[in-house]
Design an enzyme around this catalytic site. Structure first.
Site, PDB file in Angstrom:
ATOM      1  N   ASP A 184      65.994-115.518-125.268  1.00  0.00           N
ATOM      2  CA  ASP A 184      66.663-115.399-124.174  1.00  0.00           C
ATOM      3  C   ASP A 184      67.376-113.927-123.916  1.00  0.00           C
ATOM      4  OD1 ASP A 184      65.312-117.542-122.996  1.00  0.00           O
ATOM      5  OD2 ASP A 184      67.040-118.736-122.778  1.00  0.00           O
TER       6      ASP A 184
ATOM      7  N   ASP B  69      58.198-123.637-120.510  1.00  0.00           N
ATOM      8  CA  ASP B  69      59.342-123.746-120.977  1.00  0.00           C
ATOM      9  C   ASP B  69      60.032-124.903-121.574  1.00  0.00           C
ATOM     10  OD1 ASP B  69      61.861-122.624-121.796  1.00  0.00           O
ATOM     11  OD2 ASP B  69      62.297-121.642-119.946  1.00  0.00           O
TER      12      ASP B  69
END
Length: 828
Positions: free
Chosen positions: A584, A514
Site C-alpha cells: 500500500d 483485496d
C-alpha cells in the site's frame, strides 16, 4: 534427467544435482544438493558418510542397524525413533501413540512435460533397500503397490496450487513401519530453470489418525556454515532483506494470520558467507501456499542444517479417516554457484514459466490508473468519469474503480458482502459505468474484497453464521470487518454466484481482489468441534477453490490480488493471479527497498506498482513525479493520484512517462532483472533490465539521501554481450525550478524571487517550464560497460552548475536507456 542406479536416485537439471539414497534400513536420505555432478552407473557410494560408532548419548535405530537417525540426512523425518531434531511429520494414531518411522516401499518415475506423465514401472519393496528390487517383472510393475484410494473429499483440495508442467517427476512411496499409512513424496524437475519442487501426500489405509504436523519439504544439508536470508516486514514496509549467520539450534519464520503475511514471506535463502550478487554458493526455498506457514532451520551438533517448510502446526490438527488422503502444499527450491543474482533469475523464470497462469506468461499488462488516492470513498459517476477522461487524455489504458462503489459503502464501517452497485453513486449501476468508461476508449476494472463481511451488511444480517467468530465472545474486528468462513462450501458457492453475476454484468478487464484483515476468533459454525483445528487450512483451500472457479470461467480477466498490500504475496496466489499489489506504500523512498527485496524471489511482472500522490499518503514524504515513476516503472505500472489536480509541469512529465513506458513496456515487464546496488547496503539502489533478444536495456538509479560533496560514481552493468557495441543514454529528465529558489536566476534569461508577487511569478513559471537536467550518451562495448562501468556525471557539489552536473537530492533518481548498435549499419 532422473536416473536410478541401484539404491541411488540422481535428479539433475542443467546446473544442479539432487542425489537421494535408500539406506539398507529403508530410510531415504539426501546425499547431495548443489552444483551438478557427473552421473555414475555405480551410484554415489563416496557420498555416504556414516559414523563407525554411534556417538555417545545418541540412540541406535536397531541393534544391528549400526546408525542413529540423529546423524543421517533425512528426507521426511518422523519422531520417536532417535531423531531429536524438528520432525517433518507428527501423527497420532488411534491408540494414542505418535511414533513415525517411514521406510521405502516403492517408487515411480514420470517422464514428459505437463501433469500427464508416462510412468516408469514401479518396483515393489518388502523389507530391504531399493537396490534389491527387480526391474524385470513388467506385469507386476504395472500394478499399484497399494489398493486404490478414494478421491479427497475436502472442498477445495483440487484447487491446491502446484507448479505447472514439470519435465520429470520422481515419486517415492514410503510406508510407516507398523501402521498402514503411506507417504508419497514427489520431486518435480524443471531442468531449464534449474528449479526442483517437492510435494507430499499422506494416504491412510488403516484406522483413523490425526495429523499434527506435515511439512511440504525437508532437506538435511551437509555443512553448517551458512548465512540465513529472509524477507521480513509489516504493513507498508514489506519484504525488507535481513541476513545473519545461521546459529546453532532452531530458527523459524512464520505466519499465523490465515495469510502468508507481511511479517515473514514464505521464502528463505541459505548463502555461504561472503556470497553476493555475482559470486558465492546459495540456495533458495519457497512454499507455494497462502495460509499459515512456517519455514524452519535447525543447525545440528553434527554439521548439518535441516531446512523445512510447510503449514504451520499452530492450531493445526487434521483428522484422517481410513481411505482418506491429505496433500500438503508444494515447495520449490534452487541452487546457484553464481551468487544471489543467478538464483533470482532462476526463480523469476520458473515463476513465469511454471507458476503464473499460462495465458499471462508473455502477455503485457495495460497501463492503469486507480481511483483510490484521488477520491477514496467520496465519488459519484460524474466524478469517476471526469477522472477517467483525464486519464485517457494522458494516455492511460485501464480505469479501475476502487473501494466505495457498492451499496451503502461511504466509509470502511459497512457493506462488505453486499456486492451490488450503490444506486445513489451509480444510477446506471456498475454496468452503466463500465459502458461509459469503455466509450471513452478505456478498459474497465473493479475492486472487490470477497472474503470479508461487515457486521453492518445485508449479508451478515441474513447469515451471521457465515462469519468466523466465537459465539461465546465479542469478536475482535479488523478494519471494522469480519472474515467469511471460506471452509464452508455454501459460502464459497454464494461468493462464486455473486461474483459471477457481477463479472457478467460489467465485464471487467481487470479485478483487484483485496483482503484487509488477519484472523481473530478462529471458530467455524460449519465445522464440528473435532475439526475446528482444520479451519486455517480449509479456509485457504476455500479461497483457492473460489479463485479456480472464477479464473476457469473468466480467464481473460487480469486478476491482481492484494492483502493490505503485501500481506499475502506468495507463489500460491500467483498460481491464479499473475500479479499482486506489492505494498500500500507508494512512496519511492520506501518502495525502492520493498521492490528490491521482492526481487530476490519474485519477477517484476508479478509485483504491481503505482505512481502515488505527493506528499505520500503513507509517509508524508515529498518526491518528484519523475522518481515516483522511475520506481513504479519496474513493474506493471499504474497511477494512483488525483490526475485532475496536477500542475501543468507534472501533467507534461506524466504524458512523457506514459509514452516512454509504452515504448519499452515489454522490457520493463519481462526483461531480465539484475540488482546492481542494494539500498540495504548503501545509499543507492541500482536496477538493470535487459533483453538478450533485442539487445535493449533499462537502468534505474535511485538515491535515498543527498550527501554533501558526493563521490564520483559508476555503474557496472551485467548480462551484456562482451563483444557487442551499445549506446547508453540518460532518459529525458526535467527539473522543477521551484526547488532552486532564487539560485535559479543565474541560469535563466529572466529574474525571479521566492516571495512576494514575484514569488507568485516564480510558482507560475515553475509550473509550466521544464528545466532540462544533465544528459550523457556513451558508446561502448559490452565488456567495457560490465568491467569498467558506465561513468555518471558527478553530482552537484555546491560550487556551480552546468549540463554535466547531476542535480539529485533526497529520494531522487535517473533512468538510462541501453541499446545494442548494429555496427554494420554505422556510417564509415
Amino acid at each position: 534427467m532422473i536416473a536410478k542406479h541401484g539404491s541411488y536416485f540422481h535428479l539433475a537439471s542443467h546446473n544442479s544435482s539432487l542425489i537421494l539414497h535408500i539406506r539398507d534400513s529403508g530410510h531415504p536420505e539426501l546425499l547431495h544438493f548443489g552444483a551438478r555432478i557427473r552421473d555414475r552407473e555405480d551410484g554415489f557410494p563416496g557420498l555416504i558418510q556414516d559414523f563407525s560408532f554411534i556417538p555417545g548419548i545418541e540412540t541406535a535405530y536397531s541393534e544391528d542397524g549400526g546408525f542413529s537417525l540423529q546423524t543421517i540426512s533425512a528426507l521426511m523425518p518422523g519422531s520417536g525413533k532417535g531423531d531429536y531434531r524438528l520432525p517433518a511429520l507428527e501423527l497420532e494414531y488411534d491408540d494414542g501413540s505418535s511414533i513415525c518411522d517411514f521406510l521405502y516401499h516403492d517408487h515411480r518415475i514420470y517422464r514428459n512435460s505437463g501433469r500427464e506423465h508416462t510412468r516408469e514401472p514401479s518396483h515393489s519393496h518388502a523389507d530391504s533397500h531399493a537396490d534389491s528390487v527387480s526391474n524385470s517383472d513388467s506385469q507386476a510393475a504395472s500394478q499399484s503397490p497399494e489398493p486404490a484410494v478414494s478421491p479427497e473429499p475436502v472442498p477445495g483440495a483440487r484447487a491446491l496450487p502446484m507448479p505447472r508442467a514439470p519435465g520429470e517427476t520422481l515419486e517415492l512411496i514410503l510406508k510407516e513401519a507398523v501402521h498402514q499409512v503411506f507417504l508419497h513424496i514427489s520431486y518435480d524437475l524443471f531442468p531449464e530453470t534449474d528449479v526442483f519442487a517437492c510435494r507430499c501426500r499422506l494416504v491412510n489405509r488403516g484406522r483413523e489418525l490425526h495429523i499434527h504436523r506435515i511439512m511440504s519439504m525437508n532437506l538435511d544439508l551437509s555443512g553448517d556454515d551458512w548465512d540465513f536470508i529472509s524477507l521480513e516486514g509489516k504493513w507498508i514496509r514489506e519484504k525488507h532483506i535481513q541476513r545473519s549467520p545461521v546459529p546453532r539450534g532452531r530458527t523459524s519464520i512464520s505466519s499465523r494470520r490465515f495469510a502468508s503475511g507481511a511479517d515473514h514471506n514464505p521464502f528463505l535463502i541459505l548463502a555461504s558467507p561472503g556470497t553476493g550478487e555475482t559470486e558465492g554458493e546459495c540456495m533458495g526455498f519457497s512454499l507455494m501456499y497462502s495460509g499459515n506457514h512456517e519455514m524452519n532451520l535447525e543447525r545440528s551438533e553434527y554439521g548439518q542444517v535441516r531446512v523445512q517448510c510447510g503449514i504451520h502446526d499452530h492450531d493445526f490438527r487434521w483428522r484422517l479417516g481410513e481411505g482418506e488422503q491429505f496433500s500438503a502444499p508444494a515447495a520449490f527450491f534452487s541452487f546457484s554457484s553464481g551468487g544471489l543474482g543467478a538464483l533470482s533469475i532462476r526463480f523469476h523464470r520458473f515463476i513465469r514459466e511454471h507458476v503464473i497462469p499460462p495465458r499471462w506468461r508473455n502477455r503485457t499488462r495495460p497501463l492503469l490508473f486507480n481511483s483510490w488516492e484521488a477520491l477514496y470513498f467520496d465519488f459519484d459517476e460524474t466524478r469517476l468519469l471526469q477522472l477517467a477522461k483525464k486519464g485517457k487524455k494522458l494516455g492511460m489504458e485501464l480505469f479501475v474503480v476502487d473501494d466505495g462503489w457498492f451499496q451503502g459503502r461511504n466509509d470502511d464501517h459497512s457493506s462488505l458482502g453486499d456486492w451490488v452497485a450503490d444506486s445513489k453513486k451509480l444510477p446506471g449501476g456498475i454496468q452503466g459505468l463500465s459502458r461509459k468508461v469503455r466509450k471513452l476508449g478505456l478498459q474497465f476494472g473493479i475492486w472487490i474484497e470477497p472474503e470479508m463481511i461487515s457486521p453492518d451488511s445485508d449479508l451478515y444480517r441474513s447469515h451471521p453464521e457465515w462469519a468466523i467468530s466465537s459465539p461465546l465472545r465479542e469478536p475482535s474486528l479488523g478494519r471494522h470487518q469480519l472474515m467469511l468462513d471460506m471452509s464452508n462450501p455454501r459460502v464459497v458457492d454464494h461468493l462464486h454466484q455473486t461474483l459471477r453475476t457481477l463479472f457478467l454484468d460489467c465485464e471487467p478487464d481487470y479485478v483487484k481482489w483485496d483482503m484487509n484483515r488477519s484472523i481473530s476468533d478462529p471458530v467455524s459454525a460449519h465445522l464440528p468441534a473435532s475439526r475446528q483445528k482444520e479451519l486455517g487450512h480449509r479456509y485457504t483451500l476455500g479461497v483457492y477453490e473460489l479463485l479456480k472457479r472464477l479464473t476457469d470461467e473468466f480467464p481473460d480477466i487480469l486478476l491482481e490480488t492484494c492483502a493490505s498490500g503485501g500481506n499475502r504475496f506468495d507463489a500460491g496466489m500467483l498460481f491464479y493471479s499473475p500479479q499482486i499489489w506489492t505494498s500500500d506504500n507508494t512512496d519511492p523512498g520506501s518502495r525502492v527497498k520493498i521492490q528490491h527485496g521482492s526481487s530476490l524471489l519474485y519477477p517484476q511482472h508479478c509485483a504491481a506498482a503505482h505512481v502515488g500522490s505527493d506528499p505520500s499518503h503513507q509517509t508524508l514524504r515529498n518526491s518528484s513525479v519523475s522518481t515516483r515513476f522511475h520506481c513504479a516503472a519496474f513493474a506493471p505500472l499504474g497511477y494512483e493520484l488525483d490526475l485532475q489536480s496536477l500542475s501543468p509541469f507534472d501533467e507534461k512529465i506524466i504524458s512523457g512517462q506514459v509514452a516512454l513506458y509504452k515504448e519499452h513496456r515489454e522490457l520493463f515487464q519481462f526483461g531480465t532483472f539484475h540488482r546492481l546496488a542494494s539500498p540495504f547496503e548503501g545509499n543507492t539502489a541500482v536496477w538493470q533490465l535487459y533483453s538478450e533478444e533485442t539487445g535493449t536495456g533499462i537502468v534505474g538509479y535511485f538515491q535515498l539521501h543527498q550527501e554533501a560533496s558526493p563521490v564520483r560514481e559508476r555503474i557496472r552493468l551485467r548480462g551484456l554481450d562482451p563483444g557487442k557495441k551499445y549506446t547508453i543514454r540518460t532518459a529525458p529528465h526535467f527539473l522543477n525550478i521551484l526547488r532552486f529558489g532564487e539560485l535559479i536566476n543565474g541560469y535563466l534569461p529572466f529574474k525571479v524571487k521566492a516571495s512576494g508577487l514575484r514569488g507568485l511569478a516564480h510558482k507560475v513559471i515553475s509550473d509550466n517550464y521544464l528545466f532540462p537536467a544533465e544528459t550523457r550518451e556513451v558508446s561502448a562495448y559490452g565488456d567495457e560497460l560490465m568491467e569498467a562501468g558506465f561513468r555518471l556525471w558527478p553530482q552537484f557539489t555546491g560550487t556551480g552548475y552546468n549540463d554535466r552536473v547531476r542535480i539529485m537530492g533526497d529520494v531522487s533518481s535517473r533512468l538510462y536507456i541501453l541499446q545494442a548498435v548494429d555496427e554494420a549499419a554505422e556510417p564509415g
